[in-house]
Design a protein around this motif. Sequence first.
Motif, PDB file in Angstrom:
ATOM      1  N   ILE A   1       0.870  -1.176   0.000  1.00  0.00           N
ATOM      2  CA  ILE A   1       0.000   0.000   0.000  1.00  0.00           C
ATOM      3  C   ILE A   1       0.905   1.223   0.000  1.00  0.00           C
ATOM      4  N   GLY A   2       0.800   2.002  -1.062  1.00  0.00           N
ATOM      5  CA  GLY A   2       1.701   3.145  -1.204  1.00  0.00           C
ATOM      6  C   GLY A   2       3.144   2.668  -1.198  1.00  0.00           C
ATOM      7  N   ASP A   3       3.976   3.288  -0.357  1.00  0.00           N
ATOM      8  CA  ASP A   3       5.382   2.907  -0.256  1.00  0.00           C
ATOM      9  C   ASP A   3       5.617   1.762   0.720  1.00  0.00           C
ATOM     10  N   ILE A   4       4.586   1.326   1.398  1.00  0.00           N
ATOM     11  CA  ILE A   4       4.716   0.266   2.397  1.00  0.00           C
ATOM     12  C   ILE A   4       4.671  -1.095   1.716  1.00  0.00           C
ATOM     13  N   ARG A   5       5.641  -1.939   2.060  1.00  0.00           N
ATOM     14  CA  ARG A   5       5.698  -3.314   1.566  1.00  0.00           C
ATOM     15  C   ARG A   5       5.850  -4.216   2.792  1.00  0.00           C
ATOM     16  N   MET A   6       4.936  -5.167   2.940  1.00  0.00           N
ATOM     17  CA  MET A   6       4.990  -6.107   4.056  1.00  0.00           C
ATOM     18  C   MET A   6       5.110  -7.518   3.491  1.00  0.00           C
ATOM     19  N   PRO A   7       6.273  -8.161   3.670  1.00  0.00           N
ATOM     20  CA  PRO A   7       6.457  -9.505   3.128  1.00  0.00           C
ATOM     21  C   PRO A   7       5.897 -10.583   4.068  1.00  0.00           C
ATOM     22  N   PHE A   8       5.242 -11.557   3.489  1.00  0.00           N
ATOM     23  CA  PHE A   8       4.677 -12.689   4.220  1.00  0.00           C
ATOM     24  C   PHE A   8       5.003 -13.977   3.478  1.00  0.00           C
ATOM     25  N   THR A   9       4.876 -15.094   4.158  1.00  0.00           N
ATOM     26  CA  THR A   9       4.711 -16.360   3.446  1.00  0.00           C
ATOM     27  C   THR A   9       3.224 -16.431   3.109  1.00  0.00           C
ATOM     28  N   GLY A  10       2.868 -17.282   2.174  1.00  0.00           N
ATOM     29  CA  GLY A  10       1.457 -17.429   1.821  1.00  0.00           C
ATOM     30  C   GLY A  10       0.609 -17.803   3.024  1.00  0.00           C
ATOM     31  N   ALA A  11       1.088 -18.741   3.826  1.00  0.00           N
ATOM     32  CA  ALA A  11       0.332 -19.167   5.009  1.00  0.00           C
ATOM     33  C   ALA A  11       0.162 -18.020   5.993  1.00  0.00           C
ATOM     34  N   ASN A  12       1.243 -17.303   6.273  1.00  0.00           N
ATOM     35  CA  ASN A  12       1.139 -16.197   7.234  1.00  0.00           C
ATOM     36  C   ASN A  12       0.275 -15.062   6.700  1.00  0.00           C
ATOM     37  N   PHE A  13       0.332 -14.817   5.404  1.00  0.00           N
ATOM     38  CA  PHE A  13      -0.529 -13.792   4.819  1.00  0.00           C
ATOM     39  C   PHE A  13      -1.995 -14.169   4.987  1.00  0.00           C
ATOM     40  N   LEU A  14      -2.346 -15.400   4.595  1.00  0.00           N
ATOM     41  CA  LEU A  14      -3.748 -15.816   4.674  1.00  0.00           C
ATOM     42  C   LEU A  14      -4.236 -15.906   6.116  1.00  0.00           C
ATOM     43  N   LEU A  15      -3.394 -16.419   7.022  1.00  0.00           N
ATOM     44  CA  LEU A  15      -3.844 -16.665   8.389  1.00  0.00           C
ATOM     45  C   LEU A  15      -3.701 -15.467   9.324  1.00  0.00           C
ATOM     46  N   SER A  16      -2.680 -14.627   9.118  1.00  0.00           N
ATOM     47  CA  SER A  16      -2.475 -13.532  10.078  1.00  0.00           C
ATOM     48  C   SER A  16      -2.868 -12.165   9.548  1.00  0.00           C
ATOM     49  N   PHE A  17      -3.139 -12.065   8.252  1.00  0.00           N
ATOM     50  CA  PHE A  17      -3.560 -10.789   7.688  1.00  0.00           C
ATOM     51  C   PHE A  17      -4.987 -10.878   7.138  1.00  0.00           C
ATOM     52  N   SER A  18      -5.179 -11.715   6.147  1.00  0.00           N
ATOM     53  CA  SER A  18      -6.490 -11.738   5.489  1.00  0.00           C
ATOM     54  C   SER A  18      -7.587 -12.344   6.348  1.00  0.00           C
ATOM     55  N   GLN A  19      -7.294 -13.425   7.048  1.00  0.00           N
ATOM     56  CA  GLN A  19      -8.352 -14.034   7.853  1.00  0.00           C
ATOM     57  C   GLN A  19      -8.856 -13.100   8.958  1.00  0.00           C
ATOM     58  N   PRO A  20      -7.991 -12.427   9.715  1.00  0.00           N
ATOM     59  CA  PRO A  20      -8.520 -11.469  10.694  1.00  0.00           C
ATOM     60  C   PRO A  20      -9.313 -10.339  10.037  1.00  0.00           C
ATOM     61  N   ASN A  21      -8.845  -9.840   8.901  1.00  0.00           N
ATOM     62  CA  ASN A  21      -9.597  -8.809   8.180  1.00  0.00           C
ATOM     63  C   ASN A  21     -10.957  -9.340   7.730  1.00  0.00           C
ATOM     64  N   PHE A  22     -10.979 -10.555   7.217  1.00  0.00           N
ATOM     65  CA  PHE A  22     -12.218 -11.191   6.775  1.00  0.00           C
ATOM     66  C   PHE A  22     -13.240 -11.223   7.914  1.00  0.00           C
ATOM     67  N   TYR A  23     -12.831 -11.711   9.068  1.00  0.00           N
ATOM     68  CA  TYR A  23     -13.762 -11.801  10.201  1.00  0.00           C
ATOM     69  C   TYR A  23     -14.149 -10.420  10.731  1.00  0.00           C
ATOM     70  N   PHE A  24     -13.233  -9.474  10.707  1.00  0.00           N
ATOM     71  CA  PHE A  24     -13.551  -8.111  11.125  1.00  0.00           C
ATOM     72  C   PHE A  24     -14.684  -7.540  10.275  1.00  0.00           C
ATOM     73  N   HIS A  25     -14.559  -7.659   8.955  1.00  0.00           N
ATOM     74  CA  HIS A  25     -15.567  -7.084   8.066  1.00  0.00           C
ATOM     75  C   HIS A  25     -16.890  -7.846   8.132  1.00  0.00           C
ATOM     76  N   ALA A  26     -16.837  -9.167   8.273  1.00  0.00           N
ATOM     77  CA  ALA A  26     -18.076  -9.948   8.415  1.00  0.00           C
ATOM     78  C   ALA A  26     -18.795  -9.564   9.705  1.00  0.00           C
ATOM     79  N   THR A  27     -18.047  -9.424  10.784  1.00  0.00           N
ATOM     80  CA  THR A  27     -18.640  -9.039  12.066  1.00  0.00           C
ATOM     81  C   THR A  27     -19.218  -7.635  11.998  1.00  0.00           C
ATOM     82  N   THR A  28     -18.514  -6.731  11.356  1.00  0.00           N
ATOM     83  CA  THR A  28     -19.000  -5.353  11.242  1.00  0.00           C
ATOM     84  C   THR A  28     -20.271  -5.292  10.409  1.00  0.00           C
ATOM     85  N   ALA A  29     -20.335  -6.052   9.322  1.00  0.00           N
ATOM     86  CA  ALA A  29     -21.556  -6.098   8.508  1.00  0.00           C
ATOM     87  C   ALA A  29     -22.723  -6.605   9.355  1.00  0.00           C
TER      88      ALA A  29
END
Length: 173
Positions: free
Chosen positions: A121-149
């Motif tokens: 995002i912009g100049d920010i680059r955050m490297p992950f493994t695929g597993a860590n990206f899906l489990l520690s970034f996207s999954q928490p975001n997924f549940y956050f947005h589902a809960t907020t909806a």
Amino acid sequence: MSFSLYDAVVPSNLQILGAVSAIVDKAERWCAENGHEADKVIGARLADDMLPFAYQVKSTAFHSAGALEGAREGLFSPDFTPPPSDFAGLKARLADAIAALEAATPEEVNALADREVVFAIGDIRMPFTGANFLLSFSQPNFYFHATTAYDLVRMLGVPVGKRDFLGRMRLAR
């Protein structure tokens, strides 16, 4: 018992996406039955500085099927496109995400575990493994947005409860 990346991500995403889709249906019926314009729900916010219901729903699709696509590509960035502006558009976005996840195979998803995935995002680059990206970034975001909806429609008075949020659970047969 082995538990794979696919097992940790895809079935739960499908369960909650189905629940969010049913919540959208209930919200649409509630508007029709109570004489409310769709925007009462579509544009609802818990606070003035937060994004509306439509964005929350769009983000459940983005942090599930979109995250899987980002892991495949090795790059994931925020989606700044406007969310759908009506219930039909929201349901279509969810249906597309469900179809994409249903098409993903365990072998394909599991093969992403050790791949490099960069969140940018912009100049920010955050490297992950695929597993860590899906489990520690996207999954928490997924549940956050589902809960907020869920919280938004509940706040408005749409008749939803915990079972609506849980959706179709994967019970022992």
